[in-house]
Design a protein around this motif. Structure first.
Motif, mmCIF file in Angstrom:
data_model
loop_
_atom_site.group_PDB
_atom_site.id
_atom_site.type_symbol
_atom_site.label_atom_id
_atom_site.label_comp_id
_atom_site.label_asym_id
_atom_site.label_seq_id
_atom_site.Cartn_x
_atom_site.Cartn_y
_atom_site.Cartn_z
ATOM 1 N N PHE A 56 0.835 -1.186 0.000
ATOM 2 C CA PHE A 56 0.000 0.000 0.000
ATOM 3 C C PHE A 56 0.876 1.245 0.000
ATOM 4 O O PHE A 56 1.936 1.271 0.600
ATOM 5 N N GLY A 57 0.419 2.267 -0.720
ATOM 6 C CA GLY A 57 1.087 3.562 -0.584
ATOM 7 C C GLY A 57 2.198 3.815 -1.592
ATOM 8 O O GLY A 57 2.466 3.016 -2.479
ATOM 9 N N ASP A 58 2.856 4.938 -1.387
ATOM 10 C CA ASP A 58 3.845 5.467 -2.327
ATOM 11 C C ASP A 58 5.056 4.580 -2.557
ATOM 12 O O ASP A 58 5.658 4.595 -3.619
ATOM 13 N N MET A 59 5.451 3.859 -1.523
ATOM 14 C CA MET A 59 6.709 3.124 -1.613
ATOM 15 C C MET A 59 6.548 1.733 -2.235
ATOM 16 O O MET A 59 7.519 0.986 -2.333
ATOM 17 N N ALA A 60 5.335 1.395 -2.661
ATOM 18 C CA ALA A 60 5.093 0.055 -3.207
ATOM 19 C C ALA A 60 6.021 -0.223 -4.387
ATOM 20 O O ALA A 60 6.160 0.605 -5.288
ATOM 21 N N VAL A 61 6.679 -1.370 -4.362
ATOM 22 C CA VAL A 61 7.538 -1.777 -5.482
ATOM 23 C C VAL A 61 6.653 -2.414 -6.548
ATOM 24 O O VAL A 61 6.747 -2.116 -7.733
ATOM 25 N N ASN A 62 5.789 -3.291 -6.081
ATOM 26 C CA ASN A 62 4.865 -3.979 -6.987
ATOM 27 C C ASN A 62 3.594 -3.129 -7.113
ATOM 28 O O ASN A 62 2.543 -3.444 -6.587
#
Ligand code: GLC
Length: 457
Positions: free
Chosen positions: A250-256
């Motif tokens: 969830f959120g901005d840092m999601a890689v996938n």
């Protein structure tokens, strides 16, 4: 063979008020015409390219003016009318009380009522090719043309349902105009959208409302470029990343970012790729990467520089290394591999025309020959272009210019393929012309976009 092809192409020319205005899709004396006696916008681009390099721009000019006149102009709140800015899939000449009229089909007559989203992009791409071939910039600068370009941009740039830089479209809205699981954000539409935005940047005047559209196009170009190059790209390294993806981020840092699950990687793909090959995926959306290889989307991405130089090189490597799968006995596969069994039932709706390895579902389309030629020339692989042309040359004339071929390697003439398909004929002629004089490539290609590239680093 060139003479025969030229005669067949001439015979396909459609006239309106005594002037050549386009070419009909096919002239098969043995098949029911349906709408193949109409001029399709996307089909005509192949004929037009050849007319331009032949020094016959009038038919192309007439076509550009006529199609602009057919563009849907009114702002509408009526679901049975085409949206403002849309261009028709095809048009025909009708005679009523001794007078000729152009009648457009925006998909309301077409089989399955599919919407031709690609038409407005092809029109723009062709307008640029015409301007490049003739130097007639005045046509593109005419007020009605400027307004037409702005309407296309308005239609595509307006914020709608999703928050992607790519364009959301329904199934069957481009060359694959049947249900084939190509709804959402299919690559071919994105490559054409990209080419259209770059064309607008070249042809739109910065005065009046033009400036606002230019700025919006510029901003979209860099987002679109970044998104496609990063998230559509498939090679072994990317596959390794996806293979180890975690879900539910969830959120901005999601890689996938799109929540793609590793189990969706098809088993054929892992062995299919080498350390030096790669391609752009067919589609990308929430929880979905369509791992099928789509011929036209990938070739156009090379030609118009949506793919980076390195990516283009990897696409060429893939075609060379997987020659038997993608070219075999007829260039080139529209899509690889075919969907089969239960997938075929669900994805195509049990479409008997799109059975595995036929038509859009893994068939081979000779029209793609000129796109292949252009892409190979751009990447300095003339040898591969010649090799493909040699294969096509052996069969196209004796087989009477079929629309498509069937079978895993394209050995069979398409089950329901029309003969004397115009874009098959035009693609052969255009490929020959491109190989004879590679400078014609400039009509259709774009160089790498240094401005956009710089802001992506
Ligand atoms: C088929 C093709 C489409 C083409 C049309 C006319 O419907 O799928 O791409 O424009 O025939 O040739």
């Amino acid at each position: 063979m060139i003479d025969e092809a030229q005669t067949a192409l001439e015979a396909a020319i459609l006239y309106y008020q005594g002037e050549p205005i386009g070419t009909v899709a096919a002239r098969d004396p043995e098949a029911e015409a349906l709408n193949y006696d109409q001029c399709f916008v996307r089909d005509f681009v192949s004929s037009a390219l050849f007319f331009l390099v032949q020094g016959k721009p009038d038919i192309v000019r007439n076509f550009l003016v006529a199609v602009l006149g057919l563009q849907s102009r009114e702002r509408r709140l009526d679901c049975f009318q085409p949206g403002q800015g849309l261009h028709p899939a095809s048009f025909k000449v009708e005679v009523q009380a001794g007078k000729e009229y152009l009648v457009a089909d925006f998909g309301e007559q077409a089989i399955a009522r599919v919407a031709p989203i690609d038409s407005c992009f092809w029109w723009l791409v062709l307008l640029r090719a015409y301007v490049k071939a003739t130097g007639d910039l005045a046509l593109a600068h005419r007020a009605d043309f400027q307004q037409g370009i702005q309407m296309i941009l308005q239609l595509c740039l307006e914020a709608r349902f999703d928050l992607f830089p790519t364009l959301l479209v329904p199934d069957g809205s481009f060359m694959i105009d049947r249900r084939m699981g190509v709804y959402g954000h299919p690559l071919e539409i994105q490559a054409l959208f990209y080419a259209a935005l770059r064309t607008a940047r070249e042809l739109l005047l910065p005065d009046g409302t033009g400036k606002t559209y230019l700025e919006a196009a510029e901003a979209r170009l860099s987002h679109l470029t970044y998104h496609v190059r990063k998230y559509y790209w498939i090679d072994l390294q990317r596959l390794n990343e996806i293979y180890r993806y975690k879900g539910e981020e969830f959120g901005d840092m999601a890689v996938n970012r799109f929540n793609v699950y590793p189990d969706t990687i098809p088993s054929w793909l892992i062995e299919w790729l080498s350390g030096t090959s790669g391609y752009l995926a067919g589609n990308l959306g929430p929880g979905q990467i369509d791992f099928r290889f789509f011929g036209l989307g990938n070739l156009m991405s090379v030609i118009v520089s949506l793919a980076t130089g390195q990516q283009s090189q990897a696409i060429v490597n893939l075609i060379e290394q997987r020659w038997q799968d993608l070219i075999g006995y007829m260039p080139l596969k529209i899509c690889f591999p075919a969907v089969e069994g239960q997938d075929w039932k669900i994805i195509t709706g049990c479409d008997p025309k799109n059975i595995p390895w036929s038509y859009h579902n893994g068939g081979s389309w000779p029209v793609l020959l000129w796109f292949l030629t252009a892409a190979m020339l751009k990447m300095g692989r003339d040898d591969l272009a010649y090799k493909a042309l040699e294969i096509a040359e052996k069969r196209l004339l004796p087989d009477q210019w079929p629309e498509y071929y069937d079978g895993r390697t394209g050995k069979l003439i398409g089950k329901e393929a029309r003969k004397y398909q115009t874009w098959t004929i035009a693609a052969f002629l255009a490929s020959k012309a491109l190989l004879e004089n590679p400078s014609h490539l400039a009509l259709i290609s774009f160089d790498e976009d240094l401005e956009v590239d710089a802001c992506l680093i």
